[in-house]
Design a protein around this motif. Structure first.
Motif, short mmCIF file in Angstrom:
data_model
loop_
_atom_site.label_atom_id
_atom_site.label_comp_id
_atom_site.label_asym_id
_atom_site.label_seq_id
_atom_site.Cartn_x
_atom_site.Cartn_y
_atom_site.Cartn_z
N GLY A 1 40.96 56.92 123.22
CA GLY A 1 39.78 57.56 122.63
C GLY A 1 38.74 56.60 122.11
N GLY A 2 39.03 55.31 122.19
CA GLY A 2 38.05 54.31 121.76
C GLY A 2 36.99 54.10 122.82
N GLU A 3 36.04 53.23 122.52
CA GLU A 3 34.94 52.99 123.45
C GLU A 3 34.90 51.58 124.01
OE1 GLU A 3 31.36 54.01 121.39
OE2 GLU A 3 31.82 56.16 121.31
N HIS A 4 35.16 50.58 123.16
CA HIS A 4 34.96 49.21 123.64
C HIS A 4 35.81 48.22 122.86
CE1 HIS A 4 32.99 45.98 125.72
NE2 HIS A 4 32.54 45.45 124.59
N VAL A 5 36.41 47.28 123.59
CA VAL A 5 37.09 46.13 123.01
C VAL A 5 36.35 44.89 123.49
CG1 VAL A 5 39.18 44.73 123.05
CG2 VAL A 5 39.37 47.21 122.78
#
Length: 337
Positions: free
Chosen positions: A311-315
């Motif tokens: 569910g995250g967007e960016h690493v």
């Protein structure tokens, strides 16, 4: 007088990303008694019978993802570091580069220093935080090889440089390019180690892993502890960048096997942060002085994809020290100290 010898040693890399080269590399790496510190018979069965045959094809595919026109990024940047350090030090010094595993070998680099008639040798294992499986392994092999020489020159070692001011400044500079304030949380992700290896470094037998915060403050008891030195690196970086304690997490990646490794695991932290609604993560990997498989693929690709699935967007990876001039200055100071 003769020149002063300098030996830079990084971990190593396969000679190519093809399966036979990866198999050879993994075999040498994992058969090191300090890397998999179990009885030799058990280690041989595990490494040669299970890990290397099954892992080599998978690892080969990963190396092919990061291999480029310069070959292995780790070896490419290591060569540049050695070249720039030689230029910085000048003609009074003889700098050699070696890899603990594969090429160029420590044995060949030492032979070059010996042939160069150096008057002394300073060995710098290129691992900011001390661990028996990395720095300790380099030191052991150097001492074993040189002990066979008829004349042994003065030899000194850099044990660690986890709190080196210039190293901290380089990582901070690289982070500022990504505007740290625009991220929801910061990770300091270090290469993992089995907990048993930390316990072996506690000479008192009564401190390591006895409390959940035993690594958070450096002391005489844990001054050679890999995890404690890692926490110290993270603290200094956070201070340099003005990141509050609640906005960063120290974690550990690259587990192997089922027994407990140093925690928290990076994958578990990703799950926790995603569950908390965090969307953008900035990730440092301060155990490495050059970008490599663990940074360019494990963090940039695997953790990014895993976090997005959660569910995250960016690493976003913070680049390593690589060929930054300030890191070369740090190495020069270590040599001359």
């Amino acid at each position: 007088m003769g020149k002063k010898g300098v030996l830079l040693v990084n971990l190593g890399t396969p000679d190519s990303p093809e399966v036979p080269s990866v198999r050879k590399y993994l075999d040498q790496f994992l058969m090191d008694e300090r890397v998999i510190d179990i009885p030799k018979f058990n280690r041989t069965l595990l490494v040669k019978g299970i890990i290397v045959p099954f892992r080599s094809p998978k690892t080969s595919k990963l190396y092919k993802e990061i291999w480029n026109e310069n070959g292995s990024p780790l070896l490419h940047y290591s060569k540049i570091q050695a070249k720039l350090l030689q230029e910085k030090l000048g003609d009074d010094y003889h700098v050699e580069l070696a890899m603990r595993y594969q090429s160029p070998s420590i044995e060949s680099a030492l032979a070059n220093l010996k042939a160069g008639l150096v008057e002394s040798i300073k060995v710098i294992p290129m691992f900011p935080q001390y661990a028996s499986a990395s720095s300790g392994s380099v030191m052991q092999l150097v001492m074993e090889l040189v002990s066979k020489w008829q004349t042994v020159p003065p030899i000194s070692f850099i044990n660690s440089f986890h709190d080196n001011k210039q190293m901290i400044e380089v990582f901070a500079e690289n982070a500022r390019k990504h505007q740290p304030e625009s991220y929801d949380h910061v990770l300091f992700s270090f290469h993992g180690l089995p907990e048993r290896q930390l316990l072996k470094c506690d000479h008192t037998g009564s401190f390591c892993l006895k409390s959940s915060d035993c690594c958070e403050t450096l002391s005489d008891t844990n001054k050679f502890c890999y995890s404690a030195q890692g926490h110290d690196t993270a603290r200094l970086l956070a201070k340099e960048l003005g990141i509050s304690k609640e906005n960063y997490t120290v974690c550990f990646q690259s587990r192997l096997g089922k027994e407990p490794w140093v925690q928290p695991y990076t994958t578990d932290v990703l799950k926790k942060l995603a569950a908390e609604g965090k969307k953008r993560l900035l990730v440092f990997s301060p155990a490495f002085v050059a970008d490599c498989l663990e940074t360019l693929y494990e963090i940039t690709v695997e953790y990014h994809e895993e976090f997005k699935t959660l569910g995250g967007e960016h690493v976003q990876l913070v680049e390593s020290l690589n060929d930054h001039p300030k890191f070369i200055e740090a190495l020069e100071e270590m040599v001359k100290a």
